[in-house]
Design an enzyme around this catalytic site. Structure first.
Site, PDB file in Angstrom:
ATOM      1  N   ARG A  32       0.838  -1.212   0.000  1.00 15.57           N
ATOM      2  CA  ARG A  32       0.000   0.000   0.000  1.00 15.57           C
ATOM      3  C   ARG A  32       0.865   1.250   0.000  1.00 15.57           C
ATOM      4  O   ARG A  32       0.583   2.205  -0.735  1.00 15.57           O
ATOM      5  CB  ARG A  32      -0.963   0.005   1.182  1.00 15.57           C
ATOM      6  CG  ARG A  32      -2.093  -1.001   1.038  1.00 15.57           C
ATOM      7  CD  ARG A  32      -3.004  -1.020   2.224  1.00 15.57           C
ATOM      8  NE  ARG A  32      -2.232  -1.366   3.416  1.00 15.57           N
ATOM      9  CZ  ARG A  32      -2.663  -1.250   4.656  1.00 15.57           C
ATOM     10  NH1 ARG A  32      -3.867  -0.786   4.902  1.00 15.57           N
ATOM     11  NH2 ARG A  32      -1.912  -1.609   5.676  1.00 15.57           N
ATOM     12  N   ASN A  69      -6.383  -2.725   1.355  1.00 16.79           N
ATOM     13  CA  ASN A  69      -6.374  -4.178   1.495  1.00 16.79           C
ATOM     14  C   ASN A  69      -7.802  -4.680   1.379  1.00 16.79           C
ATOM     15  O   ASN A  69      -8.731  -4.031   1.856  1.00 16.79           O
ATOM     16  CB  ASN A  69      -5.829  -4.595   2.860  1.00 16.79           C
ATOM     17  CG  ASN A  69      -4.330  -4.441   2.977  1.00 16.79           C
ATOM     18  OD1 ASN A  69      -3.614  -4.351   1.990  1.00 16.79           O
ATOM     19  ND2 ASN A  69      -3.845  -4.424   4.202  1.00 16.79           N
TER      20      ASN A  69
END
Length: 121
Positions: free
Chosen positions: A36, A54
């Site tokens: 990320r 996620n």
């Protein structure tokens, strides 16, 4: 005439004909390896707008907008991922540019935020 995934928006200062929006899902060892942060860092570096998060199935979802050439470069970076990641598969859908996103950021699970607020974690 515009092709699928292209849009022509003119706000007086910009012509957004060469801008697109994508939604990508990355599968493999992509959670817990800095993916990320990687996606956010390169999204901002390329001047893209969007978010990364996620998903419950262990994959990562990304929505991004920007110039087509920069988006294609971004997809190439996502296919490789950060050092500790293993990208098995990536799916990319292309859409018309909307212009409703600002700088690139990480979206967190709302449930996790809720637990943090309750001091359960």
């Amino acid at each position: 005439m515009t092709k699928l995934g292209e849009s022509t928006i003119n706000d007086g200062t910009h012509n957004y004909t060469d801008y697109i929006r994508i939604k990508a899902q990355i599968f493999g060892r992509v959670q817990g390896v800095g993916f990320r942060g990687f996606a956010k860092r390169y999204g901002n570096a390329l001047g893209l707008a969007g978010w990364v998060k996620n998903l419950y199935d262990g994959s990562i979802e990304i929505v991004a907008e920007g110039e087509k050439t920069k988006i294609e470069k971004y997809i190439t970076l996502l296919e490789k991922g950060p050092t500790w990641a293993r990208v098995d598969r990536i799916t990319v859908s292309r859409f018309k540019f909307k212009g409703d996103l600002d700088s690139f950021h990480v979206k967190y699970w709302y449930f996790m935020s809720y637990l943090i607020k309750l001091r359960c974690l």
